[in-house]
Design an enzyme around this catalytic site. Structure first.
Site, short mmCIF file in Angstrom:
data_model
loop_
_atom_site.label_atom_id
_atom_site.label_comp_id
_atom_site.label_asym_id
_atom_site.label_seq_id
_atom_site.Cartn_x
_atom_site.Cartn_y
_atom_site.Cartn_z
N LYS A 10 29.76 -0.07 15.11
CA LYS A 10 28.73 0.97 15.22
C LYS A 10 29.24 2.14 14.40
O LYS A 10 30.23 2.77 14.77
CB LYS A 10 28.58 1.35 16.69
CG LYS A 10 27.76 2.60 16.98
CD LYS A 10 27.65 2.83 18.50
CE LYS A 10 26.86 4.09 18.82
NZ LYS A 10 26.70 4.29 20.28
N GLU A 14 25.62 8.17 16.82
CA GLU A 14 25.97 8.85 18.07
C GLU A 14 27.43 9.30 18.09
O GLU A 14 28.14 9.10 19.07
CB GLU A 14 25.64 7.94 19.26
CG GLU A 14 24.16 7.60 19.32
CD GLU A 14 23.77 6.79 20.55
OE1 GLU A 14 24.62 6.06 21.08
OE2 GLU A 14 22.60 6.88 20.96
N ASN A 62 31.28 1.87 21.16
CA ASN A 62 31.87 3.20 21.08
C ASN A 62 33.37 2.98 21.28
O ASN A 62 33.82 2.71 22.38
CB ASN A 62 31.33 4.13 22.17
CG ASN A 62 29.87 4.47 21.94
OD1 ASN A 62 29.37 4.45 20.81
ND2 ASN A 62 29.16 4.76 23.01
N GLU A 100 19.92 -0.78 31.31
CA GLU A 100 20.10 0.66 31.14
C GLU A 100 18.83 1.45 31.45
O GLU A 100 18.87 2.47 32.13
CB GLU A 100 20.55 0.95 29.69
CG GLU A 100 20.64 2.42 29.37
CD GLU A 100 21.12 2.70 27.95
OE1 GLU A 100 21.54 1.74 27.26
OE2 GLU A 100 21.08 3.87 27.55
N GLU A 109 7.21 -1.70 34.49
CA GLU A 109 6.45 -0.93 33.49
C GLU A 109 5.37 -0.09 34.18
O GLU A 109 5.15 1.06 33.81
CB GLU A 109 5.82 -1.88 32.47
CG GLU A 109 5.03 -1.17 31.39
CD GLU A 109 4.35 -2.15 30.43
OE1 GLU A 109 4.16 -3.32 30.81
OE2 GLU A 109 4.01 -1.73 29.32
N ARG A 124 12.52 9.38 14.87
CA ARG A 124 13.66 8.50 15.10
C ARG A 124 13.29 7.02 14.93
O ARG A 124 14.12 6.21 14.50
CB ARG A 124 14.21 8.76 16.50
CG ARG A 124 15.24 7.76 16.94
CD ARG A 124 15.95 8.21 18.19
NE ARG A 124 16.61 7.08 18.84
CZ ARG A 124 17.28 7.15 19.97
NH1 ARG A 124 17.39 8.31 20.61
NH2 ARG A 124 17.83 6.08 20.50
N ARG A 133 27.04 1.86 30.49
CA ARG A 133 25.76 1.26 30.89
C ARG A 133 25.96 0.00 31.73
O ARG A 133 25.14 -0.92 31.70
CB ARG A 133 24.86 0.96 29.70
CG ARG A 133 24.68 2.10 28.73
CD ARG A 133 24.25 3.37 29.40
NE ARG A 133 24.13 4.48 28.46
CZ ARG A 133 23.86 5.73 28.85
NH1 ARG A 133 23.72 6.02 30.13
NH2 ARG A 133 23.76 6.69 27.96
N LYS A 170 18.41 -3.56 16.89
CA LYS A 170 17.78 -3.56 18.22
C LYS A 170 16.34 -4.05 18.12
O LYS A 170 15.66 -3.78 17.14
CB LYS A 170 17.82 -2.17 18.84
CG LYS A 170 19.22 -1.75 19.28
CD LYS A 170 19.21 -0.45 20.09
CE LYS A 170 20.67 -0.09 20.44
NZ LYS A 170 20.78 1.11 21.31
N ASP A 224 15.07 2.34 21.63
CA ASP A 224 16.29 2.07 22.39
C ASP A 224 16.03 1.27 23.67
O ASP A 224 16.14 1.83 24.75
CB ASP A 224 16.95 3.41 22.73
CG ASP A 224 18.42 3.24 23.04
OD1 ASP A 224 18.89 2.09 23.01
OD2 ASP A 224 19.08 4.24 23.31
N ARG A 267 25.94 -2.78 13.07
CA ARG A 267 24.75 -2.38 13.84
C ARG A 267 23.87 -1.40 13.05
O ARG A 267 24.37 -0.51 12.35
CB ARG A 267 25.17 -1.77 15.17
CG ARG A 267 25.88 -2.80 16.03
CD ARG A 267 26.28 -2.24 17.36
NE ARG A 267 25.20 -2.14 18.30
CZ ARG A 267 24.90 -1.03 18.99
NH1 ARG A 267 25.55 0.09 18.78
NH2 ARG A 267 23.92 -1.05 19.87
O1 GCW Z 1 21.09 3.26 24.33
C1 GCW Z 1 22.17 3.89 23.80
C2 GCW Z 1 23.07 4.02 24.98
C3 GCW Z 1 24.50 4.24 24.57
C4 GCW Z 1 24.91 3.14 23.62
C5 GCW Z 1 23.99 3.15 22.41
C6 GCW Z 1 24.25 2.02 21.42
C7 GCW Z 1 27.07 2.16 23.36
O2 GCW Z 1 22.59 5.04 25.80
O3 GCW Z 1 25.27 4.24 25.75
O4 GCW Z 1 26.24 3.26 23.22
O5 GCW Z 1 22.66 3.01 22.83
O6 GCW Z 1 23.49 1.05 21.44
O7 GCW Z 1 25.17 2.11 20.66
#
Ligand code: GCW
Length: 685
Positions: free
Chosen positions: A288, A292, A209, A399, A517, A342, A167, A366, A371, A325
């Site tokens: 994390k 994912e 990641n 992103e 927006e 979600r 990203r 977050k 997201d 996280r």
């Molecule tokens: O928004 C998503 C992103 C992923 C990211 C993930 C996260 C690092 O598309 O690329 O991974 O969130 O926050 O872990």
């Protein structure tokens, strides 16, 4: 200048290949042309503070050498005195300023505070010295929280799908190149200086990641982390590393990562011992887990509290932190399943464990439940854990907000989110909770994903530097006015710009979040982007995917029913009054109506417009606003340095094309779904 590579005495050096961002030499002229005394008593400082003391001296020496001032003794009639004194300020990062008898005086209890005081003077410019911005009364400045963090999603090796910086829209990583940590970390030193001048004091240096190579940062690559930490330290910045839950297997050959396994516990304790032996002021681990595809404690039937507390025990004796996280959700959802939502995931996975996390665990959540969308509700999980240290996580990298190709300033958005009062007007805000001023009084601080790369402007779009700057400034003072911050950035970055030129940058950026927006996903419906890249319009891009991000548009209506009465029940995760405000179509704010409700296209918003007409109007207006920005830019571009002007002009061409696509594709999509024409008869394809 030759000392530049010596991290113990960093001196700001102009590197023509890199844009100076908000610290051009000219920004130091008012300070550097004066007689400056620096008094830092020899004391048993920590290594961090001792090195920051040297930085203060080096900054002052470089500024006067460039601008004709002088370093003088305190007794020798200075214009500026920077003094560390034993006062009873408990905050090592705090400083005071006062102006009297022709002297501007900065004091702090620790060199770290003095460094922030120095950059405060730089920000104020001439006004710091003529009595206009600093009065005779001593004025104290202190950060809202001690944890002001940037997370890098940088991979050491180039990831086949995500590239080097996940990203990241600004080229390669400033830390890594060709699969190794860079030999030359000069660029990182310049970054550290920029961050210190904006207020950041913690940096995590690799992607959450974590691949097999990055796992080795705890092993044979640890000496490289030491080198990076050495470069950050002189600017008061502590280094963190993202770790993999699979590390005991990957590095130690263990067959399990079960947090209740004694071997696993020992492995992490040894790893922590190694890291802190090499870097005594190391910050801690970011993780994390179960998210994912990243491994985590769920496989062993353990909770995230079990996992976090095991890591916390390993780092506790070193004073280390675990940033755990909360971005945990099912990314293999079946779109046919209408019960799973979600948005509910973070709260469901974490709120039940409030009060069970160790004191050195920060649960990093977050800002929204999905997201980092251009508009989504605030995360209810943030308010649900009074007995846990909670960090609010943001994204400086854009992103979902135009990839630093579109001119989008995020200060306003963040400010609005940070000031969201979770228990109604006048109650504790998101920022209050993160800084320990909410119920429970525990501070977890702020973290955000960096937008920096090895691009000559650092951030791709030169104007995206403003986001990085604003993030730092808002972590220091979340109540600061984001437009004043933007103005500060403009003044520092473009010294000598005319008032008209300044106005143009404001005209482009002040309301650019709202503009973005307008031409993208409407009314809090979220996503509608191309899958994977997350750039450009694809209204059904995520509709039938496993990612759990749907809008359910059909011929009659659109939106996600998250009500208790008829939907997923998500609204119940909020405290009063928001649970009922969001539950009812009569009270839900227009901008979030499709986040909380599924409504017909003819639903009349509180604004008096129907949903469908709102979509058409905002999409036409969004493009018009971009066109107006471009016209304003074209008239002013000549006033900017040629390299900046060239890059901004190029980005605007891309933005214009992309915005046109957004307008036409979203409008056409809604017209085709609803069959309802635009009242104004404008062209829709
Ligand atoms: O928004 C998503 C992103 C992923 C990211 C993930 C996260 C690092 O598309 O690329 O991974 O969130 O926050 O872990």
């Amino acid at each position: 200048p030759e000392e530049h590579n010596d991290v113990s005495t960093p001196a700001p050096v102009a590197d023509p290949a890199v844009h100076p961002a908000w610290l051009p030499d000219a920004a130091f002229a008012p300070l550097g042309s004066r007689r400056i005394a620096v008094e830092i008593p020899a004391r048993d400082w920590s290594t961090l503070s001792a090195q920051v003391a040297q930085t203060v001296r080096a900054e002052v020496a470089a500024a006067v050498a460039t601008h004709g001032g002088a370093v003088v003794d305190a007794s020798d009639a200075p214009d500026v005195a920077l003094v560390v004194i034993a006062h009873n300020d408990q905050d090592p990062e705090a400083f005071t300023v006062a102006h009297g008898g022709g002297v501007t005086r900065v004091t702090a209890a620790d060199p770290r505070g003095l460094l922030y005081g120095l950059f405060h003077l730089v920000r104020l410019g001439e006004a710091a010295f003529d009595g206009s911005a600093i009065g005779e009364d001593v004025e104290r400045h202190a950060p809202a929280t001690a944890l002001r963090m940037l997370d890098h999603w940088d991979n050491i090796a180039v990831h086949p799908v995500m590239g080097q910086v996940e990203r990241g829209y600004s080229g390669g990583s400033i830390f890594y190149r060709d699969g190794v940590v860079r030999e030359d970390l000069t660029r990182v030193a310049r970054y550290a200086r920029l961050l210190a001048a904006s207020g950041i004091n913690h940096v995590a240096v690799n992607n959450v990641n974590v691949g097999p190579l990055e796992t080795r940062l705890l092993g044979d690559l640890l000496p490289d982390v030491v080198r990076i930490a050495d470069v950050f330290r002189p600017y008061g910045i502590q280094t963190h590393v993202s770790v993999s839950w699979a590390a005991p297997g990957r590095l130690g050959g263990l067959e399990t990562s079960d947090p209740f396994d004694a071997g696993v516990q020992q492995w992490w304790a040894d790893a922590a011992d190694r890291v802190w032996a090499a870097i005594p002021d190391f910050g801690g681990f970011v993780i994390k887990a179960d998210s994912e595809g990243q491994p985590g404690p769920f496989v062993y039937g353990r909770t995230h509290a079990d996992g976090a507390n095991m890591l916390a025990a390993a780092v506790a004796k070193h004073g280390g932190l675990i940033h755990w996280r909360a971005f945990v959700y099912n990314h293999e959802q079946n779109w046919r399943d209408r019960k799973t939502d979600r948005a509910k995931a973070a709260y469901q996975h974490f709120a039940p464990y409030d009060g069970t996390f160790a004191e050195n665990v920060v649960v990093q959540i977050k800002h929204g439940p999905l997201d980092f969308q251009v508009r989504e509700a605030t995360s209810p999980a943030i308010a649900a854990m009074p007995n846990t240290r909670v960090a609010a996580e943001f994204q400086v990298t854009t992103e979902y907000l135009g990839h630093q190709k579109h001119a989008v300033y995020l200060g306003r958005m963040w400010s609005e989110l940070l000031s969201f009062p979770y228990w109604g007007e006048g109650s504790a805000t998101m920022a209050d909770i993160a800084t320990g001023r909410g119920p429970g009084g525990r501070a977890g601080g702020f973290a955000a994903v960096s937008n920096v790369g090895d691009d000559v402007f650092w951030t791709g779009h030169p104007f995206s530097q403003a986001n990085l700057y604003a993030w730092g400034r808002l972590t220091w003072d979340p109540t600061a006015d984001p437009i004043a911050i933007l103005d500060e950035w403009i003044g520092l970055t473009f010294p000598g710009l005319s008032a008209a030129g300044r106005q143009v940058v404001h005209a482009i950026l002040d309301e650019s979040w709202e503009t973005y927006e307008m031409y993208t996903a409407p009314l809090g419906v979220c996503f509608m982007v191309y899958p994977h890249s997350h750039y450009g319009p694809s209204p059904d891009g995520y509709e039938y995917t496993p990612w759990g991000t749907y809008h359910f548009a059909d011929r009659d209506g659109i939106g996600v029913d998250r009500t208790v009465a008829t939907g997923s029940g998500y609204t119940a995760q909020y405290p009063a009054p928001w649970a009922s405000v969001y539950e009812s179509l009569d009270t839900v704010p227009d901008e979030l109506v499709l986040f909380f409700h599924h409504v017909p296209y003819t639903h009349v918003l509180r604004s008096g417009k129907t949903v469908i007409q709102h979509v058409y109007d905002t999409h036409f207006e969004g493009l018009e606003r971009v066109e107006a920005s471009i016209a304003a830019w074209e008239a002013a571009a000549a006033e900017f340095p040629a390299d900046v002007a060239g890059r901004v002009t190029e980005r605007f061409a891309e933005q214009l094309g992309s915005t046109t696509d957004w307008r036409d594709i979203v409008n056409t999509y809604f017209l085709r779904k609803s069959g309802l024409p635009d009242e104004q008869g404008r062209r829709i394809y």
